[in-house]
Enzyme design. Structure first.
Site, PDB file in Angstrom:
ATOM      1  N   TYR A  97      54.500  44.494  43.471  1.00 48.66           N
ATOM      2  CA  TYR A  97      54.496  44.432  42.018  1.00 48.66           C
ATOM      3  C   TYR A  97      53.172  43.854  41.541  1.00 48.66           C
ATOM      4  O   TYR A  97      52.393  43.329  42.347  1.00 48.66           O
ATOM      5  CB  TYR A  97      55.663  43.573  41.504  1.00 48.66           C
ATOM      6  CG  TYR A  97      55.480  42.083  41.685  1.00 48.66           C
ATOM      7  CD1 TYR A  97      55.611  41.493  42.939  1.00 48.66           C
ATOM      8  CD2 TYR A  97      55.170  41.255  40.611  1.00 48.66           C
ATOM      9  CE1 TYR A  97      55.434  40.133  43.104  1.00 48.66           C
ATOM     10  CE2 TYR A  97      54.996  39.885  40.770  1.00 48.66           C
ATOM     11  CZ  TYR A  97      55.126  39.333  42.017  1.00 48.66           C
ATOM     12  OH  TYR A  97      54.949  37.988  42.190  1.00 48.66           O
TER      13      TYR A  97
ATOM     14  N   LYS B 189      51.258  41.279  47.446  1.00 46.85           N
ATOM     15  CA  LYS B 189      52.107  40.851  46.319  1.00 46.85           C
ATOM     16  C   LYS B 189      53.447  41.580  46.418  1.00 46.85           C
ATOM     17  O   LYS B 189      53.776  42.463  45.608  1.00 46.85           O
ATOM     18  CB  LYS B 189      51.390  41.102  44.988  1.00 46.85           C
ATOM     19  CG  LYS B 189      51.900  40.227  43.851  1.00 46.85           C
ATOM     20  CD  LYS B 189      50.920  40.230  42.694  1.00 46.85           C
ATOM     21  CE  LYS B 189      51.486  39.662  41.406  1.00 46.85           C
ATOM     22  NZ  LYS B 189      51.962  38.296  41.446  1.00 46.85           N
TER      23      LYS B 189
ATOM     24  N   GLU C  67      49.206  27.255  48.079  1.00 50.42           N
ATOM     25  CA  GLU C  67      49.156  27.633  46.659  1.00 50.42           C
ATOM     26  C   GLU C  67      50.479  27.226  46.016  1.00 50.42           C
ATOM     27  O   GLU C  67      51.341  26.644  46.666  1.00 50.42           O
ATOM     28  CB  GLU C  67      48.902  29.135  46.506  1.00 50.42           C
ATOM     29  CG  GLU C  67      49.975  29.995  47.155  1.00 50.42           C
ATOM     30  CD  GLU C  67      49.685  31.486  47.055  1.00 50.42           C
ATOM     31  OE1 GLU C  67      49.044  31.922  46.087  1.00 50.42           O
ATOM     32  OE2 GLU C  67      50.137  32.224  47.952  1.00 50.42           O
TER      33      GLU C  67
ATOM     34  N   LEU D 243      48.039  34.479  47.960  1.00 53.63           N
ATOM     35  CA  LEU D 243      47.780  35.628  47.090  1.00 53.63           C
ATOM     36  C   LEU D 243      46.434  35.389  46.403  1.00 53.63           C
ATOM     37  O   LEU D 243      46.214  34.320  45.818  1.00 53.63           O
ATOM     38  CB  LEU D 243      48.871  35.775  46.033  1.00 53.63           C
ATOM     39  CG  LEU D 243      48.636  37.001  45.157  1.00 53.63           C
ATOM     40  CD1 LEU D 243      49.059  38.261  45.890  1.00 53.63           C
ATOM     41  CD2 LEU D 243      49.387  36.884  43.849  1.00 53.63           C
TER      42      LEU D 243
HETATM   43  N1  PLP Z   1      49.994  32.962  43.887  1.00 51.97           N
HETATM   44  C1  PLP Z   1      51.237  33.451  43.764  1.00 51.97           C
HETATM   45  C2  PLP Z   1      52.208  33.219  44.859  1.00 51.97           C
HETATM   46  C3  PLP Z   1      51.614  34.172  42.615  1.00 51.97           C
HETATM   47  O1  PLP Z   1      52.857  34.659  42.500  1.00 51.97           O
HETATM   48  C4  PLP Z   1      50.655  34.333  41.580  1.00 51.97           C
HETATM   49  C5  PLP Z   1      51.005  35.054  40.349  1.00 51.97           C
HETATM   50  O2  PLP Z   1      52.100  35.494  40.151  1.00 51.97           O
HETATM   51  C6  PLP Z   1      49.391  33.803  41.741  1.00 51.97           C
HETATM   52  C7  PLP Z   1      49.066  33.126  42.914  1.00 51.97           C
HETATM   53  C8  PLP Z   1      48.340  33.959  40.685  1.00 51.97           C
HETATM   54  O3  PLP Z   1      47.896  35.294  40.660  1.00 51.97           O
HETATM   55  P1  PLP Z   1      47.309  35.925  39.324  1.00 51.97           P
HETATM   56  O4  PLP Z   1      46.162  35.049  38.918  1.00 51.97           O
HETATM   57  O5  PLP Z   1      46.860  37.278  39.742  1.00 51.97           O
HETATM   58  O6  PLP Z   1      48.407  35.957  38.336  1.00 51.97           O
END
Ligand code: PLP
Length: 291
Positions: free
Chosen positions: A33, A148, A181, A211
């Protein structure tokens, strides 16, 4: 206003949108997603989101349901039909619908594409961010959170643990006592190099353990422009506790300064000068795309 969703080629009332009970996303979390932020009607860093989605699909060997241009058109149409001024567009692709069997379907099935939109209240000024409280907990996810994937159970449990502790987010700790994270955001600290006194931003390197967030990518680019020093390497829980400042980044919430971790105040407990500078620069960055 009634909400509209896109499901496998059709725009349908959100409340009536359906996928089959043998969709492999439903049975195996076999899909990916992405979430694209919409600010004042503009998609922020749109192409980076499509790039990440395409990469995830390739990693899982799921065909692209439509090409990037068509996906972008569908996503914009969903934003328009739902009159999303500020909010998100959610895009999900699964391997499709097939009789339940762990291995990939032997007869090719089309991947399933769902696109929805949601209004969110966003600050008028992204340089004014509310602070958050964070707890720490074990990183129980699979070994490829760089994809993701819609398989989010450990993230769900971590977020629930935060909510039950009266906090906003859980930051995940690996076997080396390092923060990877947050459950839905990238984690950052600000610290001073003990020898030079230089201010340094630190966040986990973008390897298979995290991610690679789009806001994280934007901040790395802004750091270069503003000559902020960045160390892309993990920090331990102890380093977090003694950091001058901490914050997290995500498309849903942009940048959020951290007030406390496990009940202990980080820095002064107010947004620190470095986080404020980052917030100001990021607000300009978003304005440049949204007007
Ligand atoms: N890390 C995880 C596990 C996430 O689910 C998300 C966003 O949903 C992020 C980091 C941040 O990613 P982004 O800046 O692309 O929203």
């Amino acid at each position: 206003m009634p909400r509209t969703a896109y499901v496998n080629g059709r725009y349908v009332p959100h409340g009536h949108a359906q996928v089959g009970i043998e969709d492999r996303g439903y049975q195996f979390a076999d899909g990916v997603y992405d979430v694209v932020p919409v600010v004042k009607g503009a998609f922020i860093d749109e192409d980076w989101h499509w790039e990440r989605l395409e990469r995830g699909l390739a990693e899982l060997r799921i065909d692209q349901p439509v090409n990037r241009k068509t996906l972008s058109m569908i996503a914009h149409r969903i934003a328009q039909r739902n009159m999303i001024e500020n909010g998100i567009v959610y895009v999900q692709v699964t391997r499709g619908e097939a009789p339940r069997d762990h291995k990939f379907p032997t007869k090719p099935v089309p991947p399933a594409l769902v696109v929805t939109g949601r209004h969110l209240t966003m600050p008028d000024d992204f340089s004014q961010a509310r602070m958050i409280d964070v707890i720490t907990g074990p990183d129980l996810r699979w070994a490829r959170p760089d994809i993701k994937s819609i398989s989010l159970l450990p993230n769900v449990l971590a977020k629930q643990a935060a909510a039950e502790a009266g906090a906003y987010e859980s930051w995940l700790v690996n076997a080396n006592n390092e923060i990877t994270e947050g459950s839905s955001a990238n984690a950052w600290i600000v610290h001073r190099d003990p020898e030079s006194g230089r201010v340094i931003l630190r966040t986990h390197q973008s390897d298979q353990a995290i991610l690679k967030g789009i806001v994280r990518t934007a901040l790395v680019a802004l750091a270069e422009k503003h000559q902020w020093a960045i160390e892309e390497q993990p920090f331990t829980v102890e380093e977090l506790m003694s950091a001058d400042e901490a914050f997290q980044s995500s498309s849903g919430n942009m940048i959020r300064p951290v007030r406390t971790v496990d009940g202990r105040t980080i820095g002064s407990g107010e947004p620190g000068p470095v986080v404020q500078e980052i917030l100001n620069a990021f607000a300009d960055y978003v304005s440049a795309q949204s007007g």
